[in-house]
Design a protein around this motif. Structure first.
Motif, short mmCIF file in Angstrom:
data_model
loop_
_atom_site.label_atom_id
_atom_site.label_comp_id
_atom_site.label_asym_id
_atom_site.label_seq_id
_atom_site.Cartn_x
_atom_site.Cartn_y
_atom_site.Cartn_z
N ALA A 91 0.82 -1.21 0.00
CA ALA A 91 0.00 0.00 0.00
C ALA A 91 0.85 1.26 0.00
O ALA A 91 1.65 1.48 0.91
N PHE A 93 0.95 5.27 0.40
CA PHE A 93 0.10 6.27 1.04
C PHE A 93 0.90 7.53 1.37
O PHE A 93 2.14 7.54 1.35
N ARG A 99 -7.79 9.92 2.39
CA ARG A 99 -8.15 8.51 2.20
C ARG A 99 -7.03 7.56 2.63
O ARG A 99 -7.27 6.37 2.81
N SER A 100 -5.84 8.08 2.76
CA SER A 100 -4.73 7.22 3.19
C SER A 100 -4.96 6.70 4.60
O SER A 100 -4.62 5.56 4.92
N VAL A 103 -7.22 3.78 4.30
CA VAL A 103 -6.51 2.62 3.77
C VAL A 103 -5.70 1.94 4.87
O VAL A 103 -5.75 0.72 5.04
N ASP A 106 -7.97 0.06 7.19
CA ASP A 106 -8.59 -1.12 6.58
C ASP A 106 -7.59 -2.26 6.42
O ASP A 106 -7.91 -3.42 6.70
N ILE A 172 -2.95 0.63 -4.06
CA ILE A 172 -2.66 -0.67 -3.44
C ILE A 172 -2.44 -1.73 -4.49
O ILE A 172 -3.15 -1.78 -5.51
N TYR A 188 -8.74 4.32 -4.14
CA TYR A 188 -9.50 3.72 -3.04
C TYR A 188 -10.92 4.28 -2.95
O TYR A 188 -11.36 4.75 -1.90
N LYS A 193 -12.57 -0.21 -2.90
CA LYS A 193 -12.18 -0.77 -1.60
C LYS A 193 -12.85 -2.11 -1.35
O LYS A 193 -12.24 -3.04 -0.84
#
Length: 327
Positions: A91, A93, A99-100, A103, A106, A172, A188, A193
């Motif tokens: 990933a 970021f 949004r990072s 991520v 998640d 990702i 994402y 996602k």
């Protein structure tokens, strides 16, 4: 026991939409949607970031590109030496991208769930093309806020970023146990996602158990269920146009699947289209009634009675004639 229902197997009570064939349903859908070529409701719809299938210089199906980067503590780690036996999440970021954080959170959950089962998770920070010591506390805070326990490497000069052709963050890559890249997700988005999570679970050998419908004997198509679930997720996010799209897709795959019709009713109610909402709700009720009636007919076989024409005293089990539905 029948798994799908059609033709002479369907009972009728004379109502026009008790149970209509696919072509009839398509006509109803067209009527429902005649004013919804694009369901644009001001202040309600939200556009999701673009989702892409690949990076600029990396493609699905290719073998991963090895690299070595260091953690904030200075520990060097090579990708090839940290691959998971079943799969690896890579990933990219940056802390300045909102949004990072999502991520990191998640994939941390995936790490906790599958880490001991052969899934490796590696984060690669790509803050800026030129490294500044002031960025370190920002990265540490992002790692702490997301509860990250997997390795996070820092690409201080964007060497790996450029080698993989990352076009945006977060991005990702999912690598399988053999080293091949299975999925690449950029941005994402809401769609991306969930599809990425499905891919991870597939790599980990998680079998999707189809949800059993309330009516015995009928099981919705697996792909219809998936599209139905996507529709529900978008509806929860008030992304009604996308919810409508996936609900209609679910109906197209399995016209006997009731839930998408009920979701359409909710969508149209939110849009203030009460007549259309009622029509979608009625279609769901009619289909569900027919499914239940058919199931009852299967479970309750007609009682055997003497056949007067059979001199041997035999019996006849021929059921009464079932009328075809009105289209």
């Amino acid at each position: 026991m029948l798994s799908t229902i059609s033709g002479d197997n369907i009972p009728t009570c004379g109502e026009p939409f008790l149970f209509f064939p696919l072509e009839g349903r398509n006509k109803v859908k067209r009527n429902l949607l005649k004013n919804l070529a694009t369901l644009a409701i001001a202040g309600v719809l939200a556009a999701a970031p673009a989702w892409a299938d690949s990076f600029k210089r990396t493609h699905e199906g290719e073998t991963y590109k090895d690299f070595t980067l260091s953690t904030l503590e200075g520990e060097a780690k090579a990708l090839s030496e940290n691959l998971g036996s079943e799969g690896t999440i890579l990933a990219f970021f940056a802390t300045w991208n909102s949004r990072s954080e999502e991520v990191l959170s998640d994939i941390q959950k995936l790490h906790e769930k599958y880490g001991a089962k052969g899934l490796s998770v590696i984060g690669v920070n790509v803050e800026h093309a030129e490294w500044s010591p002031e960025e370190e506390p920002l990265i540490r805070k992002a790692i702490s806020d997301a509860g990250v326990t997997f390795p996070v490497l820092v690409d201080k000069d964007f060497t790996v970023y450029n080698d993989y052709g990352v076009i945006a963050v977060p991005s990702i890559a999912l690598i399988d146990g053999s080293g091949k890249i299975l999925r690449l997700t950029t941005g994402y988005s809401s769609t991306g996602k969930y599809e990425f999570k499905d891919s991870v679970e597939s790599v980990m050998g998680v079998e999707k158990k189809p949800v059993v419908a309330e009516t015995k004997g009928y099981h919705p198509d697996t792909m219809a269920l998936r599209n139905g679930k996507m529709a529900e997720r978008f509806f929860d996010k008030r992304m009604y146009a996308r919810a409508e799209k996936y609900a209609l897709k679910a109906i197209e795959i399995d016209e006997n699947y009731v839930d998408p019709y009920r979701l359409l009713a909710k969508i149209y109610k939110e849009a203030g289209m009460n007549d259309d909402a009622m029509a979608a709700s009625k279609a769901a009720d009619d289909i569900e009634r027919a499914l239940k009636a058919n199931e009852q007919g299967i479970e309750k076989q007609p009682a055997e009675k003497p056949d007067d024409k059979n001199d041997g005293g035999g019996t006849s089990t021929k059921p009464e004639k079932i009328e075809k539905p009105h289209a």
